[in-house]
Design a protein around this motif. Structure first.
Motif, mmCIF file in Angstrom:
data_model
loop_
_atom_site.group_PDB
_atom_site.id
_atom_site.type_symbol
_atom_site.label_atom_id
_atom_site.label_comp_id
_atom_site.label_asym_id
_atom_site.label_seq_id
_atom_site.Cartn_x
_atom_site.Cartn_y
_atom_site.Cartn_z
ATOM 1 N N GLU A 79 0.851 -1.185 0.000
ATOM 2 C CA GLU A 79 0.000 0.000 0.000
ATOM 3 C C GLU A 79 0.888 1.237 0.000
ATOM 4 O O GLU A 79 1.785 1.370 0.825
ATOM 5 C CB GLU A 79 -0.904 0.012 1.231
ATOM 6 N N ALA A 117 2.477 -6.255 3.279
ATOM 7 C CA ALA A 117 1.987 -7.432 4.002
ATOM 8 C C ALA A 117 2.072 -8.661 3.104
ATOM 9 O O ALA A 117 1.725 -8.605 1.920
ATOM 10 C CB ALA A 117 0.539 -7.217 4.437
ATOM 11 N N GLN A 146 9.792 -9.241 1.302
ATOM 12 C CA GLN A 146 9.244 -7.891 1.478
ATOM 13 C C GLN A 146 10.104 -6.832 0.802
ATOM 14 O O GLN A 146 9.580 -5.867 0.249
ATOM 15 C CB GLN A 146 9.092 -7.566 2.961
ATOM 16 N N ARG A 184 2.505 0.390 3.825
ATOM 17 C CA ARG A 184 2.389 -0.942 4.418
ATOM 18 C C ARG A 184 2.776 -1.992 3.398
ATOM 19 O O ARG A 184 2.482 -1.866 2.219
ATOM 20 C CB ARG A 184 0.936 -1.144 4.847
#
Length: 107
Positions: free
Chosen positions: A7, A40, A20, A38
């Motif tokens: 995001e 995830a 990540q 973010r």
């Protein structure tokens, strides 16, 4: 390869990435001016969006209707929003979102 939800200030994207850091690199490459809010890891290898949650029910295809309204309005956003509201009974905010999201895809 795992899926990551990234995001940023203006987008939510789903990226296939090793980890990540690779997902962050993907976001930075495609949207370098946006701040990453973010990252995830998605628990499965699929991304599912609920049509009911988005307000899409029945056989109506809001994208098709919005593109048709844009074509009838010759690209005039305000006129297309009015046509969309008349065609679907959507409120002003819903009609604006449908029309604007289809303008960015090109009609």
């Amino acid at each position: 390869m795992p899926l990551f939800e990234v995001e940023t200030t203006s987008h939510i994207m789903i990226a296939c990435a090793e980890d990540q850091e690779a997902a962050r690199a993907f976001a930075n490459t495609n949207y370098p001016t946006e701040e990453i809010i973010r990252v995830a890891h998605r628990p499965r290898d699929a991304w599912v969006i609920s049509k009911k949650l988005l307000g899409i029910q029945g056989d109506a295809d809001p994208c098709h209707i919005a593109r048709d309204c844009l074509a009838k309005a010759a690209g005039d956003k305000l006129h297309a929003v009015r046509l969309y509201m008349q065609s679907t009974g959507a409120d002003l905010d819903g009609a604006r979102k449908a029309v604007e999201s289809n303008m960015s895809r090109g009609w």
